[in-house]
Scaffold this motif. Structure first.
Motif, PDB file in Angstrom:
ATOM      1  N   THR A  67       1.133  -1.531  -0.126  1.00 17.73           N
ATOM      2  CA  THR A  67      -0.033  -0.224  -0.060  1.00 17.73           C
ATOM      3  C   THR A  67       0.519   1.201   0.124  1.00 17.73           C
ATOM      4  O   THR A  67       0.408   2.204  -0.484  1.00 17.73           O
ATOM      5  CB  THR A  67      -1.291   0.390   1.331  1.00 17.73           C
ATOM      6  OG1 THR A  67      -0.151  -0.144   2.069  1.00 17.73           O
ATOM      7  CG2 THR A  67      -1.924  -1.405   0.858  1.00 17.73           C
ATOM      8  N   GLY A  70       1.926   1.607  -3.806  1.00 21.22           N
ATOM      9  CA  GLY A  70       0.627   1.551  -4.153  1.00 21.22           C
ATOM     10  C   GLY A  70       0.594   2.816  -4.457  1.00 21.22           C
ATOM     11  O   GLY A  70      -0.324   3.252  -5.339  1.00 21.22           O
ATOM     12  N   PHE A  71      -0.415   3.248  -3.259  1.00 18.28           N
ATOM     13  CA  PHE A  71      -1.271   4.716  -2.938  1.00 18.28           C
ATOM     14  C   PHE A  71      -0.014   5.823  -3.110  1.00 18.28           C
ATOM     15  O   PHE A  71      -0.634   7.263  -2.803  1.00 18.28           O
ATOM     16  CB  PHE A  71      -2.091   4.616  -1.411  1.00 18.28           C
ATOM     17  CG  PHE A  71      -2.723   3.778  -1.674  1.00 18.28           C
ATOM     18  CD1 PHE A  71      -4.380   4.529  -1.425  1.00 18.28           C
ATOM     19  CD2 PHE A  71      -2.736   2.518  -1.766  1.00 18.28           C
ATOM     20  CE1 PHE A  71      -5.131   3.654  -1.784  1.00 18.28           C
ATOM     21  CE2 PHE A  71      -3.905   1.386  -1.459  1.00 18.28           C
ATOM     22  CZ  PHE A  71      -4.984   1.975  -1.996  1.00 18.28           C
ATOM     23  N   LEU A  73       1.077   7.765  -5.401  1.00 19.40           N
ATOM     24  CA  LEU A  73       0.443   8.692  -6.374  1.00 19.40           C
ATOM     25  C   LEU A  73      -0.390   9.185  -6.079  1.00 19.40           C
ATOM     26  O   LEU A  73      -0.912  10.708  -6.362  1.00 19.40           O
ATOM     27  CB  LEU A  73      -0.020   7.862  -7.751  1.00 19.40           C
ATOM     28  CG  LEU A  73       1.711   7.223  -8.276  1.00 19.40           C
ATOM     29  CD1 LEU A  73       0.801   7.205  -9.719  1.00 19.40           C
ATOM     30  CD2 LEU A  73       2.361   8.527  -9.330  1.00 19.40           C
ATOM     31  N   LEU A  74      -1.520   8.628  -5.548  1.00 22.11           N
ATOM     32  CA  LEU A  74      -3.070   9.190  -4.698  1.00 22.11           C
ATOM     33  C   LEU A  74      -2.014  10.217  -4.038  1.00 22.11           C
ATOM     34  O   LEU A  74      -3.167  10.860  -3.808  1.00 22.11           O
ATOM     35  CB  LEU A  74      -3.587   8.180  -4.307  1.00 22.11           C
ATOM     36  CG  LEU A  74      -5.077   8.655  -4.047  1.00 22.11           C
ATOM     37  CD1 LEU A  74      -5.864   9.539  -4.944  1.00 22.11           C
ATOM     38  CD2 LEU A  74      -5.885   7.433  -3.503  1.00 22.11           C
ATOM     39  N   MET A 120      -1.119   3.006   4.046  1.00 26.76           N
ATOM     40  CA  MET A 120      -1.488   4.403   3.699  1.00 26.76           C
ATOM     41  C   MET A 120      -1.711   5.559   4.166  1.00 26.76           C
ATOM     42  O   MET A 120      -0.499   6.447   3.025  1.00 26.76           O
ATOM     43  CB  MET A 120      -3.535   4.005   3.473  1.00 26.76           C
ATOM     44  CG  MET A 120      -3.747   2.761   2.784  1.00 26.76           C
ATOM     45  SD  MET A 120      -5.692   2.239   2.928  1.00 26.76           S
ATOM     46  CE  MET A 120      -5.643   0.551   2.058  1.00 26.76           C
ATOM     47  N   ALA A 123       2.364   6.203   2.497  1.00 27.28           N
ATOM     48  CA  ALA A 123       1.616   6.660   0.671  1.00 27.28           C
ATOM     49  C   ALA A 123       1.271   8.701   1.147  1.00 27.28           C
ATOM     50  O   ALA A 123       1.063   9.054  -0.071  1.00 27.28           O
ATOM     51  CB  ALA A 123       1.105   5.797   0.433  1.00 27.28           C
ATOM     52  N   ALA A 212      -7.862   7.425 -10.411  1.00 33.81           N
ATOM     53  CA  ALA A 212      -7.362   7.169  -8.512  1.00 33.81           C
ATOM     54  C   ALA A 212      -7.151   5.520  -8.750  1.00 33.81           C
ATOM     55  O   ALA A 212      -5.919   5.126  -8.273  1.00 33.81           O
ATOM     56  CB  ALA A 212      -7.492   7.737  -7.155  1.00 33.81           C
ATOM     57  N   THR A 216      -4.193   4.055  -8.910  1.00 33.49           N
ATOM     58  CA  THR A 216      -3.529   3.231  -7.439  1.00 33.49           C
ATOM     59  C   THR A 216      -3.432   1.410  -6.948  1.00 33.49           C
ATOM     60  O   THR A 216      -2.683   0.320  -7.368  1.00 33.49           O
ATOM     61  CB  THR A 216      -4.499   3.295  -6.102  1.00 33.49           C
ATOM     62  OG1 THR A 216      -4.275   4.758  -6.836  1.00 33.49           O
ATOM     63  CG2 THR A 216      -3.966   2.118  -4.886  1.00 33.49           C
ATOM     64  N   LEU A 219      -0.922  -0.519 -10.033  1.00 37.36           N
ATOM     65  CA  LEU A 219       0.769  -0.300  -8.995  1.00 37.36           C
ATOM     66  C   LEU A 219       1.023  -1.490  -8.390  1.00 37.36           C
ATOM     67  O   LEU A 219       1.712  -2.393  -8.272  1.00 37.36           O
ATOM     68  CB  LEU A 219       0.802   1.419  -8.707  1.00 37.36           C
ATOM     69  CG  LEU A 219       1.272   2.087  -9.858  1.00 37.36           C
ATOM     70  CD1 LEU A 219       1.724   3.294  -8.606  1.00 37.36           C
ATOM     71  CD2 LEU A 219       2.729   1.630 -10.117  1.00 37.36           C
ATOM     72  N   ALA A 220      -0.220  -1.242  -7.149  1.00 33.99           N
ATOM     73  CA  ALA A 220      -0.543  -2.590  -6.087  1.00 33.99           C
ATOM     74  C   ALA A 220      -0.549  -3.993  -6.880  1.00 33.99           C
ATOM     75  O   ALA A 220       0.397  -4.676  -6.347  1.00 33.99           O
ATOM     76  CB  ALA A 220      -1.717  -2.555  -5.413  1.00 33.99           C
ATOM     77  N   THR A 410       7.905   6.924  -5.763  1.00 30.23           N
ATOM     78  CA  THR A 410       6.463   5.422  -6.779  1.00 30.23           C
ATOM     79  C   THR A 410       8.331   5.127  -7.798  1.00 30.23           C
ATOM     80  O   THR A 410       8.155   4.063  -7.524  1.00 30.23           O
ATOM     81  CB  THR A 410       6.153   6.034  -7.449  1.00 30.23           C
ATOM     82  OG1 THR A 410       4.450   6.740  -6.604  1.00 30.23           O
ATOM     83  CG2 THR A 410       4.800   4.826  -7.714  1.00 30.23           C
TER      84      THR A 410
END
Length: 483
Positions: A67, A70-71, A73-74, A120, A123, A212, A216, A219-220, A410
């Motif tokens: 996470t 993966g998160f 960019l968001l 998260m 991130a 998003a 996300t 990537l994850a 990332t």
């Protein structure tokens, strides 16, 4: 450092002193990188206490890393849309609250879920700290020094995991590996509320929900598949399925961002900034070098030379201190030398250090075969990492600083994940070619191959650095020109 008055006026209220803002950004970065490795030493105790299966135990580590990467960019785009102060505080609250739950866990499922939420929160924190640096340190030399300190704090956080985790687990309990974050996080939230200029976002636009989700999840899924390649093999269903699904979703993400999103989460125009495009490519390559240095050197010390996990962490401490010193020195040089000279010097250290390290074997001594070359590689990392982050985030438009910071983080994380999978596969195959694949001599042969590949990655970074813009080619808003 430099005055924060301009940023404070733009944000609508007084900002704290520069040293406090920089300390906050560095402490946040230290925590999120530390928690990627601090739990490793505690895993045997966690397994005994909570009844994890060997397979399930890996989720304690991977849940966070997945996470986190993966998160990112968001998290970066959220900092642009809702303001870096809000996102940093929200990320630290999420990180600290989930650490409390993890430390109080009584079941495996609770701990894994807490680690997912913790990732998260991390991130959100990591890209927000880069926005803080870009917002409050606008003068060239001050920004370069700030990037050096930020990079050094993250590097030391990754290196300190084994030592801190071993001390807490041995002296108190594995639960304190997580609980220690709670009081520290509370202090940092208060500091952020005091030091950071408040509240309004740089942009007033809706979040790109389709981008998003596809970005996300893509990537994850990609990182999830790559993480399992060492255990299951590259051609297995647990690897091929997630990797293919992740790549498909990332293609959909790019199409959505390019053609359909009114307000794209990651505007593709950012890749027309040569420093952003080339800097992120180098950061992906650098991820493999960092894994080879810290992870595989630790394995060499433990599996070949017979060090304990804690002793291995202490054995890498001189390299961590060297990295910290050199990173600060490189940041001071960056405005005068530009990016390319420091990159080439660092890559030279990679080639020499990893080439030397690749000569180590089962009968080697620590001082001559490990300490010497790791100090040399640490010099290379200290020269290149803050320089790479500066290059990858240079010339960022003000409203896109968060997403560019998220992209840089990332790239480094994805490069590290892919690097770990590829290098672990190479090491395993080389060791398996020996008569006794589990012997220290066979394992040493596998690690030596990893170090040679890492030297090759150093050469690749040097080659890619030739594509960086020369002085004056771009807008020049970044920490230093490439010369």
């Amino acid at each position: 450092m430099t005055s924060t008055s301009t940023a404070a006026q733009r944000a609508g209220r007084h900002a704290g002193p520069a040293w406090l803002i920089l300390s906050l950004a560095c402490a946040c970065q230290f925590m999120v990188i530390l928690d990627a490795s601090i739990v490793n030493v505690a895993l045997p105790s966690i397994r005994l206490d909570l009844g994890f299966t060997p397979t399930g135990l890996a989720r304690v580590v991977n849940g966070y890393l997945l996470t986190f990467a993966g998160f990112m960019l968001l998290g970066g785009r959220a900092a642009d849309l809702f303001g870096h102060r809000r996102i940093l505080i929200a990320g630290m609250f999420s990180f600290s609250a989930s650490s409390l739950v993890a430390g109080m866990s009584s079941a495996p499922e609770v701990l894994v879920a807490a680690r997912v939420v913790q990732g998260m929160g991390a991130a959100m924190l990591a890209p927000a700290t880069l926005v803080v640096l870009n917002t409050y340190f606008t003068e060239e030399k001050a920004r370069a020094r700030a990037f050096g300190m930020w990079a050094a704090s993250g590097g030391v956080g990754g290196m300190a995991g084994a030592v801190v985790g071993g001390a807490l687990t041995t002296g108190l309990s594995w639960r304190w590996v997580f609980l220690i974050n709670v009081p520290i996080g509370a202090v940092l939230i208060v500091v952020a509320m005091i030091a950071l200029a408040g509240g309004r976002a740089v942009r007033r636009e809706p979040l790109d929900l389709v981008g998003a989700v596809t970005g996300t999840v893509g990537l994850a899924a990609l990182i999830y598949g790559v993480m399992h390649s060492a255990d299951h093999g590259w051609a297995s269903a647990p690897v091929v399925g997630p990797v293919v699904a992740g790549l498909v979703l990332l293609v959909v993400f790019i199409v959505v961002e390019a053609r359909f999103a009114a307000h794209p989460m990651m505007p593709l125009r950012l890749f027309t900034i040569r420093g952003v495009a080339v800097g992120n490519a180098m950061l992906m390559l650098f991820g493999g070098i960092a894994i080879a240095m810290w992870y595989f050197t630790s394995l060499f010390l433990q599996n070949v030379l017979g060090f304990s996990a804690l002793d291995a962490g202490l054995g890498q401490t001189p390299a961590a201190v060297t990295f910290l010193v050199v990173a600060r020195w490189a940041a001071a040089l960056l405005p005068r030398t530009g990016v390319r000279p420091l990159m080439l010097a660092g890559c030279g250290c990679f080639l020499a250090g990893f080439g030397w390290l690749a000569q180590a074997h089962a009968d080697s001594g620590y001082v001559t075969s490990v300490l010497g070359p790791t100090l040399l590689v640490a010099v290379g990392i200290g020269l290149t990492f803050p320089t790479l982050m500066a290059a990858a985030t240079a010339d960022a438009p003000e409203g896109d600083a968060g997403i560019i910071g998220g992209l840089a983080n990332t790239a480094s994380q994805v490069g590290g994940s892919i690097g770990l999978a590829v290098l672990a596969t190479a090491a395993g195959a080389r060791a398996a070619a020996e008569t006794d694949a589990d012997s220290p001599a066979a394992l040493a042969a596998g690690y030596d191959l990893v170090f040679l590949i890492a030297a090759g990655l150093g050469l690749a970074i040097a080659a890619v650095s030739a594509l960086l813009p020369h002085s004056g080619e771009e807008s020049g808003a970044g920490p230093a020109p490439a010369r």
